[in-house]
Motif scaffolding. Structure first.
Motif, short mmCIF file in Angstrom:
data_model
loop_
_atom_site.label_atom_id
_atom_site.label_comp_id
_atom_site.label_asym_id
_atom_site.label_seq_id
_atom_site.Cartn_x
_atom_site.Cartn_y
_atom_site.Cartn_z
N ARG A 132 0.83 -1.20 0.00
CA ARG A 132 0.00 0.00 0.00
C ARG A 132 0.87 1.26 0.00
O ARG A 132 0.58 2.23 -0.71
CB ARG A 132 -0.93 0.00 1.22
CG ARG A 132 -1.85 1.22 1.29
CD ARG A 132 -2.83 1.12 2.46
NE ARG A 132 -3.67 2.31 2.54
CZ ARG A 132 -3.31 3.44 3.16
NH1 ARG A 132 -2.12 3.51 3.74
NH2 ARG A 132 -4.12 4.49 3.18
N ARG A 133 1.93 1.25 0.80
CA ARG A 133 2.80 2.41 0.84
C ARG A 133 3.47 2.65 -0.51
O ARG A 133 3.56 3.79 -0.99
CB ARG A 133 3.86 2.21 1.93
CG ARG A 133 4.80 3.39 2.10
CD ARG A 133 4.05 4.64 2.48
NE ARG A 133 4.97 5.75 2.74
CZ ARG A 133 4.59 7.01 2.79
NH1 ARG A 133 3.33 7.33 2.61
NH2 ARG A 133 5.47 7.96 3.03
N PHE A 134 3.96 1.61 -1.13
CA PHE A 134 4.54 1.75 -2.47
C PHE A 134 3.52 2.28 -3.46
O PHE A 134 3.82 3.13 -4.31
CB PHE A 134 5.10 0.41 -2.96
CG PHE A 134 6.48 0.10 -2.47
CD1 PHE A 134 7.58 0.82 -2.91
CD2 PHE A 134 6.69 -0.93 -1.55
CE1 PHE A 134 8.87 0.52 -2.47
CE2 PHE A 134 7.97 -1.23 -1.10
CZ PHE A 134 9.06 -0.51 -1.56
N LEU A 179 13.72 6.85 -6.10
CA LEU A 179 13.71 6.27 -4.76
C LEU A 179 15.09 5.75 -4.38
O LEU A 179 15.79 5.16 -5.21
CB LEU A 179 12.72 5.11 -4.67
CG LEU A 179 11.29 5.43 -4.23
CD1 LEU A 179 10.58 6.26 -5.30
CD2 LEU A 179 10.50 4.15 -3.95
N THR A 180 15.48 5.99 -3.14
CA THR A 180 16.61 5.29 -2.54
C THR A 180 16.08 4.53 -1.32
O THR A 180 15.00 4.81 -0.82
CB THR A 180 17.72 6.26 -2.11
OG1 THR A 180 17.15 7.27 -1.25
CG2 THR A 180 18.36 6.93 -3.32
N VAL A 181 16.86 3.56 -0.85
CA VAL A 181 16.43 2.70 0.25
C VAL A 181 17.09 3.17 1.53
O VAL A 181 18.31 3.40 1.58
CB VAL A 181 16.80 1.23 -0.02
CG1 VAL A 181 16.33 0.34 1.13
CG2 VAL A 181 16.19 0.76 -1.34
N ALA A 182 16.29 3.35 2.58
CA ALA A 182 16.82 3.78 3.88
C ALA A 182 17.91 2.82 4.34
O ALA A 182 17.70 1.61 4.42
CB ALA A 182 15.69 3.84 4.90
N ARG A 214 9.04 -1.63 -9.41
CA ARG A 214 7.77 -1.19 -10.02
C ARG A 214 7.56 0.30 -9.79
O ARG A 214 7.08 1.02 -10.68
CB ARG A 214 6.62 -2.00 -9.42
CG ARG A 214 5.26 -1.72 -10.05
CD ARG A 214 4.19 -2.54 -9.36
NE ARG A 214 2.86 -2.19 -9.82
CZ ARG A 214 1.74 -2.56 -9.21
NH1 ARG A 214 1.80 -3.32 -8.12
NH2 ARG A 214 0.56 -2.21 -9.69
N THR A 215 7.93 0.78 -8.62
CA THR A 215 7.77 2.20 -8.31
C THR A 215 8.82 3.03 -9.05
O THR A 215 8.51 4.09 -9.59
CB THR A 215 7.87 2.42 -6.79
OG1 THR A 215 6.96 1.53 -6.13
CG2 THR A 215 7.53 3.85 -6.43
N VAL A 263 19.28 -2.51 -15.39
CA VAL A 263 19.92 -2.01 -14.17
C VAL A 263 19.03 -2.22 -12.96
O VAL A 263 19.46 -2.79 -11.95
CB VAL A 263 20.28 -0.51 -14.34
CG1 VAL A 263 20.84 0.05 -13.03
CG2 VAL A 263 21.26 -0.32 -15.48
N TYR A 264 17.78 -1.74 -13.05
CA TYR A 264 16.83 -1.93 -11.95
C TYR A 264 16.01 -3.18 -12.25
O TYR A 264 15.08 -3.18 -13.04
CB TYR A 264 15.95 -0.69 -11.79
CG TYR A 264 16.67 0.42 -11.10
CD1 TYR A 264 16.70 0.50 -9.71
CD2 TYR A 264 17.37 1.37 -11.83
CE1 TYR A 264 17.41 1.52 -9.07
CE2 TYR A 264 18.08 2.38 -11.20
CZ TYR A 264 18.09 2.44 -9.82
OH TYR A 264 18.79 3.43 -9.19
N ASN A 265 16.41 -4.24 -11.59
CA ASN A 265 15.87 -5.56 -11.87
C ASN A 265 15.75 -6.30 -10.55
O ASN A 265 16.75 -6.52 -9.85
CB ASN A 265 16.80 -6.29 -12.84
CG ASN A 265 16.30 -7.65 -13.23
OD1 ASN A 265 16.28 -8.56 -12.40
ND2 ASN A 265 15.91 -7.79 -14.49
N ALA A 266 14.52 -6.68 -10.19
CA ALA A 266 14.29 -7.31 -8.88
C ALA A 266 15.10 -8.58 -8.71
O ALA A 266 15.64 -8.84 -7.63
CB ALA A 266 12.80 -7.59 -8.70
#
Length: 495
Positions: free
Chosen positions: A338-340, A356-359, A405-406, A448-451
């Motif tokens: 939900r947050r995403f 986005l960066t990750v905390a 996805r985001t 590059v951005y690949n889960a």
């Protein structure tokens, strides 16, 4: 003395969005050269390890210095140091840089004798002194220097930013540096340091909350020497004091310098000093980076000292000035679907570039000392704010799927064919100059951005693991936080 200074390979997101010249290392190179040494600079963002071996064998440096600004490069630098020591045992090897300053003793331990010393803090003042002392005992008595025998006193701040203009002439393949559509793009520094104390950031702990500025004349002279048509102003917070921005701008205007600029600032600074940003828009300000949080809780957690309404007003001001804004939002590993989804919906509704960066509790930040959640990895390579090193609410693979996805909102709006429709003019002008960095990355997002890739990174064997951190109870002490100890006489944001 022959000295080789080396910048390590690029980070994950640098494969897509940017590749920046090693400005800090160029400034250190200038200081070392002014001290009478024969200096070469090698940037592994644009060269490979084979070129490093070739330069090492051909140049035969007496000293090799590695810049280590990011933790993710620790294994690479350690391995290069070990390989250098094995092939050239008489070479003096030292390491400096932002992240190296916070993990100095760890680096020496991992290197097992391959690194002679680590230089903490700013390098311009101390690097020439270290080279002068090569071959002597007692290096650890120098300010900021750490060896296996001990550590010296607190490092010394550079008191005059004008003294060592960057030695850009030492760089090769400068056409490979870019920042989005600003292709090619050089970098320049107008001020240094940050007086704020955001909990996730290590700029203020590194610089001791100091804030120093170049003179308008020296700043303009440095910009005038830059051949590239685009410049990234690397200041942690641009134009904290409007009068400084105006003074430099007037000198730029007097000299007829025409560039396009990218800078970073805070939302409250933009709101307070709108006139200076409007002035720089006329001088060529093209991009602006702002850190944004969408709710009061996140802002308080990060100690940003702004409100959500101020963030939104700042975006409106930037739009009114016709400045393209890149927004960064910090994704907490505790986010759920939900947050995403809320962030995706917001990003789709805005014209700004949303990233986005990750905390990440990062050595040198206050959260490294205070974050109560246990780290899930001690692999330096994952500390790049693109991987989750804290427990995720979602299964880890699912977290990366939501993150990608985001992030893909940015891909749909600002990369691929959408980017060509929006930025076709600058892209074509870059292509006419033979610049292909920006065009080459437009369709690389999925690679590059690949889960699967990011999730798989957690399974890689770990050769060098970070030391377990010690969480503090209560507020951290200055000794636990700072590299350069604060001085009350230094200028602050409210001065």
């Amino acid at each position: 003395m022959r000295v080789l200074l080396v910048h390590p390979s690029p980070l994950l997101y640098a494969e897509l969005y940017l590749r920046l010249e090693p400005l800090g290392l160029e400034r250190v190179a200038a200081a070392v050269r002014m001290a009478g040494h024969d200096v070469r600079l090698l940037d592994l963002q644009v060269f490979d390890h084979a070129e490093y071996a070739r330069v090492l064998n051909e140049f035969r440096p007496r000293a090799v210095g590695f810049s280590l600004n990011y933790l993710t490069n620790v294994p690479e630098v350690i391995d290069l140091a070990k390989a250098t020591r094995a092939r050239h045992p008489e070479t003096f090897i030292f390491v400096g840089g932002h992240s190296a300053s916070f993990v100095a003793s760890e680096l020496l331990e991992h290197a097992a004798g391959a690194i002679d010393c680590v230089v903490r803090g700013e390098g311009e003042v101390i690097a020439p002194r270290v080279l002068e002392a090569v071959g002597e005992r007692g290096l650890e008595r120098l300010p900021g220097v750490v060896t296996r025998d001990g550590a010296g006193p607190s490092p010394t701040l550079l008191d005059d930013l004008d003294r060592y203009p960057p030695a850009r002439d030492l760089g090769r393949r400068r056409h490979r540096y870019f920042l989005g559509v600003l292709d090619p793009c050089a970098s320049a520094e107008l001020t240094r340091g940050c007086p704020w104390d955001c909990s996730f950031c290590s700029a203020w702990t590194f610089y001791g909350r100091s804030y120093r500025k170049s003179s308008p004349e020296a700043a303009a002279e440095d910009l005038a020497r830059i051949r590239e048509p685009n410049v990234f102003l690397v200041d942690d917070v641009a134009f904290i004091h409007a009068e400084d921005g105006f003074a430099i701008g007037r000198e730029v205007e007097r000299r007829g310098i025409r560039k396009q600029y990218y800078l970073e600032t805070r939302c409250d600074v933009l709101l307070r000093n709108q006139e200076v940003f409007a002035y720089w828009r006329r001088l060529g300000l093209f991009y602006m980076f702002l850190g944004v949080a969408l709710d009061e809780e996140a802002l308080k957690l990060h100690r940003k000292r702004v409100t959500p309404s101020e963030n939104l007003r700042a975006l409106e001001v930037a739009r009114s000035l016709d400045i393209m804004v890149a927004v960064n939002i910090i994704a907490d590993p505790d986010w759920d679907e939900r947050r995403f989804a809320i962030v995706r919906e917001w990003a789709l509704s805005r014209p700004e570039i949303v990233h986005l960066t990750v905390a990440t509790p990062y050595p040198g930040t206050e959260t490294w000392l205070t974050e109560k959640r246990e780290l899930t990895s001690h692999d330096y390579r994952l500390f790049d704010v693109q991987h989750a090193v804290l427990p995720t609410r979602l299964p880890l693979r699912r977290f990366y799927e939501e993150l990608v996805r985001t992030q893909a909102v940015l891909n749909r709006k600002h990369l691929g064919w959408g980017a060509l429709r929006r930025y076709g003019g600058p892209a074509l002008r870059a292509l006419a100059r033979g610049q292909t960095n920006y065009l080459a990355m437009l369709w690389k997002f999925s690679a590059v951005y690949n889960a699967a890739r990011q999730h798989g990174d957690h399974a890689r064997p770990v050769t060098y693991a970070m030391r377990p951190r010690r969480v503090v109870t209560g507020a951290p002490t200055p000794a636990q936080l700072y590299i350069h100890q604060p001085q009350s006489a230094r200028r602050t944001a409210t001065a």
